[in-house]
Design an enzyme around this catalytic site. Sequence first.
Site, PDB file in Angstrom:
ATOM      1  CD  GLU A  75      -3.222  -0.405   0.311  1.00 60.55           C
ATOM      2  OE1 GLU A  75      -3.148   0.740  -0.158  1.00 60.55           O
ATOM      3  OE2 GLU A  75      -4.172  -1.176   0.066  1.00 60.55           O
ATOM      4  CB  SER A 335     -28.510 -35.182  48.682  1.00 60.08           C
ATOM      5  OG  SER A 335     -29.685 -35.935  48.735  1.00 60.08           O
TER       6      SER A 335
END
Length: 731
Positions: A75, A335
């Site tokens: 770029e 339980s």
Amino acid sequence: MSRRAKIFSGILAALLAGYLFCLPRDLFKGVPYSTVVTDRSGELLGARTASDGQWRFPPCDSVPAKYAAALIQFEDRHFRWHPGVNPVSIARALRDNLKAGHVTSGGSTITMQVIRMSRRRERNLWQKIVEAVLATRLEMRCSKDEILALYASHAPYGGNVVGLEAASWRYFGRPPQDLSWGEAATLAILPNSPSSIHPGRSADKLLSKRNRLLARLLEHGDLDSLTFSLACDEPLPQEPSPLPSYAYSLTEHYSKVSPGRRIRTSVSLPLQKQVEAITDRWSDDLDRTGVADLSAVVMDVHTGEILSYVGNASLHRRRPGALVDVASSPRSTGSILKPLLYCALLDDGEILPYTLLPDIPINFGGFAPQNFDMQFSGAVPAAEALTRSLNVPSVHMLRRYGVERFLNLLRSLGMTTLGRSADDYGLSLILGGAEGSLKDITGIYASLSKSYQTDTTFFGRTALWYTFDALKELGRPDEIDLRLVRSVRKVAWKTGTSYGFRDAWAVGVTPDYAVGVWAGNAQGGGVPGLTGARTAGPVMFDIFNLLPASSTENAYASGGWFLEPGPKEYVRAETCRQSGHLKGLYCTDIDTLMLPRRALHSDPCPYHREVDGEPRFLLPPSMEWYYRQNHPEYRPLKAKVTSEKIMEFIYPHPGTIIKIPRQLDGSVRGVVFNLAHRDPSVKVWWHLDTSYMGETQYIHQLTLTPAAGRHTITVVDSAGNRESTTFTIEQ
Ligand SMILES: [Zn+2]
């Protein structure tokens, strides 16, 4: 200063101020991001699209070196040197554009492209000039690497993929730092022509573009010739791949509570993958037996952190409810809370580790609990009652401790789902009447282990030690298939099964880890045969087997198990082996146990006494009747000793309120009255109020149908001994 100079410097100052403030503080303000959830070392667990439907990961601080090199080569070769604009390329672009009469080539630097992505304006010459000015301003604010990161985070990658990180996952299935040169080059090119990614369409063009870029990188010295030729042979990405999806429920949770953020959790991805493999396999097995949902939580005891979290293992089955996070949902606790009650009573000195507790039919205001196996043992040592998870002794323990007090204890330990009052829960609180989440309960078990090993203890260490000791015995022999338990690792664990077989729990703890497993149907009914031990237990042990061997070597744990408490944390005292109480005057078998200090204030053995000059172990008749059935060595007292109770009602107790539901045909079912006599062969005559009802021998049971109201039942034996009790019938 002349007037012109003043005006000139005024304009200059205004321009300077304008320049300084022209760039918004947050360039990408208002841009929505994906929710990204990672494990403890930053590995991706899962993600959700941003609110605009884009895969746009929250910005990173930096970009990987390969990608940075490829992007700069492609770029903006002079990126590292220019001040945001590159005059040479602008001049070239200007010439080209003027010649063509419209915008053809960019000439934009990476910095200018960042500005353009943040402003999303039309592309024309004026905007380009504005971008150039803003770019120089951005260069003053950010470092080159920060600008690269801004670019990488917002560059378009075709479809709904935005930013390097999302693109890297979608196209190559890995994070940006793991990209190869070929992949990094591809991702450097794509934002320039995002549509070229689609397979088949302009793939050749993309390939030659990529290889030209690789050649430039070779020329520039970024990669060597071997790497170059290997990179050129790499194929282009095909269809976008789905993102990783581990710990689905956590990603889902964070996408709701902190959308658009990057969340680092305490989960360990390698462990999470292994745990999910186990729960997926078990979930498939369980599904065939009608158990649809399975969840699991693994915690580090020392840090309290969640290392693995499976909210629901049935995700792949695409049925309603599969997405519900059951690990965080309130469920009936069965339980699973019993160890906390045992530990609390022990710590208070209200019971000793092996104190005999009554295990006989009881009825508290219409609440008549049964044991899981529908049997009664008469009297059971407290530790055994915990190991066997007996309901009746647990209700006795809760009555002794107090429902409200226990409720407060549970809340202070970290249960967040107990919204009702103590009266509302009542004694069933200990038998699954309360609702808790797997996450909370696993956390509580983890905190018990931690508190044993640190100076901040919720319970005294001696009480905790006995609790762990009782829980390391495999519970409920009638309920567990030992072949299913593959582990030899020592684990203190407890199971729970809720009323109607709706919830199966198994939660275990070692000095290092806590593992909780829940199975059941989150939305449906019970499954006969679903139990904590059989259904959830094997999954829990499979997960424990994944965890590394003990890392704990301290004063309270070693070699994978808890060491006995230190001598300053207990007192030694003599106890009666048969009753578990402190030794009384007539006790014969004596143990010396370490006990919590407060235990010294508890009652001495009430069951040993002197009869005819000889010490005898004698239980109350109601306990004795059941106790004898499993204890052939027990010597009951022969009748005719008037100082001892000869008879006792097993049911009803004085003051019991009996609710008799009316049958469909309007008739009422009878009530079974039950009496224990020290000598069952004796004949007993029964009276309801003043009416004679019948006689019994050997089995002293009689079914009666009293009218509503208060009654007295009286029995008389052949020796003339009487016993009576009052009760109330409600219809
Ligand atoms: Zn005794």
